[in-house]
Design an enzyme around this catalytic site. Structure first.
Site, mmCIF file in Angstrom:
data_model
loop_
_atom_site.group_PDB
_atom_site.id
_atom_site.type_symbol
_atom_site.label_atom_id
_atom_site.label_comp_id
_atom_site.label_asym_id
_atom_site.label_seq_id
_atom_site.Cartn_x
_atom_site.Cartn_y
_atom_site.Cartn_z
ATOM 1 N N SER A 166 0.830 -1.201 0.000
ATOM 2 C CA SER A 166 0.000 0.000 0.000
ATOM 3 C C SER A 166 0.868 1.256 0.000
ATOM 4 C CB SER A 166 -0.962 -0.042 1.191
ATOM 5 O OG SER A 166 -1.935 0.958 1.093
ATOM 6 N N ASP A 261 -10.114 -3.894 -4.825
ATOM 7 C CA ASP A 261 -9.326 -2.863 -4.156
ATOM 8 C C ASP A 261 -9.461 -1.566 -4.939
ATOM 9 O OD1 ASP A 261 -7.489 -1.375 -2.751
ATOM 10 O OD2 ASP A 261 -5.750 -2.559 -3.357
ATOM 11 N N HIS A 291 -7.918 -5.122 -0.315
ATOM 12 C CA HIS A 291 -6.750 -4.328 0.051
ATOM 13 C C HIS A 291 -6.166 -4.845 1.369
ATOM 14 C CE1 HIS A 291 -4.261 -0.724 -0.331
ATOM 15 N NE2 HIS A 291 -4.363 -0.587 0.978
#
Length: 320
Positions: A166, A261, A291
């Protein structure tokens, strides 16, 4: 930076209206939970074949904690410590909330099974007065420091890789670019559910619209992330790998994308841009995964498969 034994997870706040004080209180409570024994049910148990501890790196103007994972000594290793391990510099996700402890499951497995030294950066989290540029500096400075002191850390400076999830993947991608510019040759970069665009085009990707509020309320979180990442007057392009002028000559990349996501298209487009620039990039999609799935093996069944893919990719890239 020690783990707590018990903690209660705080309710998720309204990120569209959260104040600075509320953000800091939520961060503290959430990170206490992620470092607690209760969180292991969803974050996974560390590999017993790895030794884990906190260390502190003295950098110019600051001391930065890192979470260090080493293969646990066994047999002959007890008599002669390893001095030639490959190095993986890891950066956790979360942006304005998160801790290296949340990644113990994967990082300990990499340390034990590659085997390798994994150094996870407890970077400065985003907040008012702490923009993304600070966290990006932390990732780069830790890589430089450990490579420069390779003998002290017991690593082979010729076999280094970066890895992140991320926001951590964004930092790792920026680190790979800075490494090329500095003449530091990396063997690999692993970018998992990367958010690689904090410019005004961040929300223009189809996956943002498709997964804005399901399976999680991603859009308010991403808008807060962008506001904290790029204060007024800052250059958003400088911390957006997707908009880098030159992506050639970078370390081979594995880009892991969970399909459910909001930032899935960030990863897809970044892999395309790397390939267009002549950099080797493997795009690996996980249908139905959400995610941060890699850090949630207790609830995300595909986490173990992704971990095995990352292990195999790094093993090949970091082989002598």
């Amino acid at each position: 930076m020690s783990e707590t034994t018990t903690a209660i997870r705080p309710p998720e706040p309204d990120f569209s209206a959260i104040t600075a004080e509320e953000l800091l209180a939520y961060r503290d409570a959430e990170n206490r939970f992620r470092a607690s024994g209760e969180a292991r049910a969803i974050l996974g148990e560390p590999d017993p074949g790895a030794a884990i501890d906190w260390q502190e790196i003295a950098l110019p103007g600051r001391a930065l904690p890192v979470r260090v994972y080493r293969p646990a000594p066994t047999g002959d290793d007890e008599a002669a410590a390893r001095t030639d391990l490959p190095l993986v510099v890891h950066v956790h996700g979360g942006g304005f909330v998160g801790t290296a402890v949340q990644c113990d499951w994967t990082n300990s497995h990499l340390a034990a099974r590659l085997p390798a030294l994994v150094v996870s950066v407890e970077h400065r989290l985003l907040a008012p007065g702490s923009p993304l540029a600070n966290a990006a500096d932390d990732g780069w400075d830790v890589l430089q420091y450990v490579v420069r002191h390779a003998a002290q850390w017991g690593v082979d400076q010729e076999r280094a890789a970066v890895f992140g999830e991320s926001c951590g993947a964004l930092i790792s991608a920026l680190t790979a670019i800075r490494a090329r510019e500095a003449g530091l040759e990396l063997k690999a970069q692993v970018l998992v559910n990367p958010a690689v665009d904090v410019t005004e085009t961040m929300f223009d990707h189809p996956s943002i619209a498709e997964y804005a509020y399901s399976p999680t309320r991603a859009l308010p979180l991403l808008r807060l992330f962008q506001r904290l990442a790029v204060p007024p007057g800052a250059d958003a392009g400088a911390v957006s790998p997707l908009h880098a002028d030159d992506l050639s000559g970078l370390a081979p990349a594995l880009v892991v994308v969970p399909t459910q996501d909001a930032v899935a298209d960030h990863g897809r487009r970044y892999a395309e841009r790397l390939r267009e620039a002549g950099t080797s990039a493997r795009l690996s999609e996980y249908p139905g995964a959400k995610h941060a799935f890699l850090t949630l093996p207790g609830v995300e069944p595909q986490a173990a498969v992704a971990q095995a893919e990352i292990l195999a990719f790094l093993r090949a890239a970091l082989a002598k």
